[in-house]
Design an enzyme around this catalytic site. Structure first.
Site, PDB file in Angstrom:
ATOM      1  N   ARG A  59      -2.892   7.743  13.534  1.00  0.00           N
ATOM      2  CA  ARG A  59      -1.636   7.390  12.849  1.00  0.00           C
ATOM      3  C   ARG A  59      -0.658   8.565  12.891  1.00  0.00           C
ATOM      4  O   ARG A  59       0.559   8.358  13.025  1.00  0.00           O
ATOM      5  CB  ARG A  59      -1.934   6.976  11.406  1.00  0.00           C
ATOM      6  CG  ARG A  59      -0.681   6.674  10.601  1.00  0.00           C
ATOM      7  CD  ARG A  59      -1.022   6.075   9.267  1.00  0.00           C
ATOM      8  NE  ARG A  59       0.136   5.942   8.405  1.00  0.00           N
ATOM      9  CZ  ARG A  59       0.064   5.624   7.114  1.00  0.00           C
ATOM     10  NH1 ARG A  59      -1.118   5.398   6.546  1.00  0.00           N
ATOM     11  NH2 ARG A  59       1.161   5.520   6.380  1.00  0.00           N
TER      12      ARG A  59
ATOM     13  N   ASN B  87      -3.880  -3.489   9.702  1.00  0.00           N
ATOM     14  CA  ASN B  87      -2.493  -3.496  10.180  1.00  0.00           C
ATOM     15  C   ASN B  87      -2.380  -3.299  11.686  1.00  0.00           C
ATOM     16  O   ASN B  87      -3.284  -2.740  12.295  1.00  0.00           O
ATOM     17  CB  ASN B  87      -1.720  -2.373   9.480  1.00  0.00           C
ATOM     18  CG  ASN B  87      -1.071  -2.847   8.207  1.00  0.00           C
ATOM     19  OD1 ASN B  87      -0.582  -3.962   8.118  1.00  0.00           O
ATOM     20  ND2 ASN B  87      -1.075  -1.978   7.198  1.00  0.00           N
TER      21      ASN B  87
ATOM     22  N   HIS C 178       5.558  -7.977   6.745  1.00  0.00           N
ATOM     23  CA  HIS C 178       6.486  -6.845   6.630  1.00  0.00           C
ATOM     24  C   HIS C 178       7.896  -7.205   7.117  1.00  0.00           C
ATOM     25  O   HIS C 178       8.697  -6.315   7.424  1.00  0.00           O
ATOM     26  CB  HIS C 178       5.954  -5.592   7.366  1.00  0.00           C
ATOM     27  CG  HIS C 178       4.753  -4.992   6.701  1.00  0.00           C
ATOM     28  ND1 HIS C 178       4.190  -3.800   7.093  1.00  0.00           N
ATOM     29  CD2 HIS C 178       4.014  -5.408   5.638  1.00  0.00           C
ATOM     30  CE1 HIS C 178       3.150  -3.514   6.328  1.00  0.00           C
ATOM     31  NE2 HIS C 178       3.018  -4.484   5.424  1.00  0.00           N
TER      32      HIS C 178
ATOM     33  N   TYR D 221      10.150  -3.481   3.622  1.00  0.00           N
ATOM     34  CA  TYR D 221      10.232  -2.997   5.005  1.00  0.00           C
ATOM     35  C   TYR D 221      11.560  -3.328   5.693  1.00  0.00           C
ATOM     36  O   TYR D 221      11.866  -2.764   6.750  1.00  0.00           O
ATOM     37  CB  TYR D 221       9.056  -3.532   5.831  1.00  0.00           C
ATOM     38  CG  TYR D 221       7.772  -2.799   5.488  1.00  0.00           C
ATOM     39  CD1 TYR D 221       7.430  -1.624   6.140  1.00  0.00           C
ATOM     40  CD2 TYR D 221       6.929  -3.252   4.480  1.00  0.00           C
ATOM     41  CE1 TYR D 221       6.274  -0.923   5.821  1.00  0.00           C
ATOM     42  CE2 TYR D 221       5.768  -2.563   4.143  1.00  0.00           C
ATOM     43  CZ  TYR D 221       5.453  -1.401   4.821  1.00  0.00           C
ATOM     44  OH  TYR D 221       4.319  -0.716   4.494  1.00  0.00           O
TER      45      TYR D 221
END
Ligand code: NAD
Ligand code: G6P
Ligand code: MN
Ligand code: MN
Length: 434
Positions: free
Chosen positions: A93, A147, A199, A254
């Site tokens: 990430r 995700n 999102h 988002y």
């Protein structure tokens, strides 16, 4: 008696999940919980897994909590499989966020180039899990939290050809907890309707007299009386009121990345140059959490976990499992096949909508057509998801470049291509398809 399996059991969110199951002990006849991880996560699994065992014991329950690296043994005859894994862990990430930021673009866990690569890394793994499930637990439900949750649910449905799946996110849950008090109501008094994709959805709200109170909630958020449940990971740039007055719906947190991209980028670059990207901050928080979990006397979820963006995650995951099992027909916002609920999007692809959750799965509620501005955004974003999923399955480079080009947070041109090439190299160990 139920056999529950959680893939990515070494996650720091596991105590939250266990707490949710304990809360629902009367609805869920649990016998076994299997927490599955991989060698790279073994240490985390052992620490948080023992914490989970202590929580169950403290609650006086006779459930067995198994900690294992053997996914197939865990999946054998499972009733519910939930997924909360991160391919490449937080180090991956960090790359998703830092590489785009180093070129002046937003790289975020589920948005921009970072979100695209999180999907690319996750798709091969989730399709492998589905393959195992077809063989080992063909009647189980898959509750996906991994995700980018909407895209992973799309891949499970379209490429895995698995329809016993529900995709989840805590964002709608947070909104339904935090908004009602802003207008002096309880969640039970209000009727919520969400539509869009994960999102990237909007919602409308009515009170018990049938009055549309959507704009009343926005008034309170604008007056700074609350943030409506904005997750901790999202920088709070306000939306333009004139734009909200036109939309007449509440955008999800988002949407800031798209409606205020400039400010979100400025903030991301400031963090990149200062305290570190969100993943770097989360890494410090995770370290702190695991130090706490090591304490053999700790058997309740520590408050520090609320600093993670996924707070209230268990409310979604455990409630979905309880609703599927006990045919509760609860209203939940989930990623599921559209079936016409949003007429502006294809019928046979995944959307995130208000749905009734029961033994038959998710039955999406009709939302109706959107105005041109929202329709245009949503069609772009959903079609981009389809391009990302196909690229993630096939490893087609041209299609990956197409996904980058469609993504509104990636400026097209030679820099975008360089970011794509750099991410392909940075993550090559997790991208067997490319
Ligand atoms: P994490 O980095 O702690 O990873 C969780 C575990 O997954 C780790 O222990 C890791 O070893 C394990 N793992 C990695 N690859 C695996 C594999 N192939 N098989 C089994 N386990 C594997 O991650 P986290 O911060 O706890 O987040 C977990 C996941 O949940 C992420 O995908 C994150 O994006 C997602 N999440 C979703 C939401 C939502 O709203 N849907 C909210 C928060 C987090
Ligand atoms: C949010 C979202 C998740 C997101 C996560 C990030 O609430 O719903 O999908 O990815 O939290 O949280 P973190 O603490 O890891 O930055
Ligand atoms: Mn989410
Ligand atoms: Mn673009």
């Amino acid at each position: 008696a139920l056999k529950l399996v959680t893939i990515g059991g070494g996650s720091s969110y596991t105590p939250e999940l266990i707490e949710g199951f304990i809360k629902r002990q009367d609805e869920l006849p649990i016998k076994e919980i299997w927490l599955v991880d991989i060698p790279a996560g073994e240490e985390k699994l052992n620490i948080v897994g023992r914490m989970a065992q202590r929580m169950v014991k403290k609650a006086g329950l006779d459930w067995t909590v198994h900690l294992t690296l053997d996914r197939r043994e865990a999946l054998k005859d499972a009733d519910f499989v939930s997924t909360q894994f991160r391919v490449g862990l937080l180090n991956a990430r960090i790359k998703d966020e830092r590489i785009p930021a180093s070129y002046g673009m937003i790289g975020q866990e589920t948005n921009g180039a970072g979100g695209i690569f999180k999907a690319f890394r996750t798709i091969p793994v989730i399709l492998d899990i589905v393959k195992d499930m077809k063989e080992l637990c063909p009647n189980a439900w898959l509750v996906n939290f991994t995700n980018p949750s909407g895209m992973i649910t799309e891949a499970i449905s379209t490429y895995g050809q698995w329809d016993r799946v529900i995709g989840l996110c805590n964002v709608p849950v947070n909104a339904m907890i935090d908004e009602p008090p802003l207008i002096g109501k309880t969640t039970e008094q209000l009727t919520y309707k969400f539509a869009g994709i994960d999102h990237f959805h909007w919602h409308k709200v009515w009170d018990e007299t049938g009055k549309n109170v959507t704009m009343d909630i926005l008034d309170k958020i604008e007056a700074d009386e609350g943030d409506g449940g904005l997750p901790k990971n999202i920088f709070d740039v306000p939306f333009y009121r004139a734009q909200l007055d036109n939309i007449q719906m509440i955008p999800c947190g988002y949407h800031r990345y798209y409606y205020r991209e400039e400010e979100m980028l400025d903030h991301a670059i400031e963090e990149y140059n200062g305290v570190g990207t969100r993943a770097q901050q989360v890494k410090r928080l995770e370290h702190e959490l695991f130090e706490l979990y090591k304490d053999p006397n700790l058997a309740v979820k520590p408050p520090q976990l609320a600093e993670r963006g996924g707070a209230h995650y268990s409310d979604a995951a455990c409630e979905a499992i309880a609703s599927l099992h006990a045919d509760k027909k609860t209203h939940m916002v989930v990623s599921t096949v559209n079936h016409g609920a949003i007429p502006d999007l294809p019928e046979d692809h995944v959307v995130e909508v208000s749905a009734q959750i029961g033994a038959a799965g998710a039955i999406p509620m009709a939302f109706g057509a959107l105005a041109p501005a929202e329709r245009g955004w949503l069609q772009l974003m959903k079609n981009m998801e389809l391009v990302i999923c196909e690229a993630g399955v096939t490893g087609n480079y041209g299609l990956a470049l197409q996904a980058f080009t469609m993504n509104p947070l990636v400026r097209s041109g030679h820099t975008a291509k360089r970011i794509l090439d750099e991410l392909l190299i940075a993550h090559q160990d997790y991208l067997p398809q490319f």
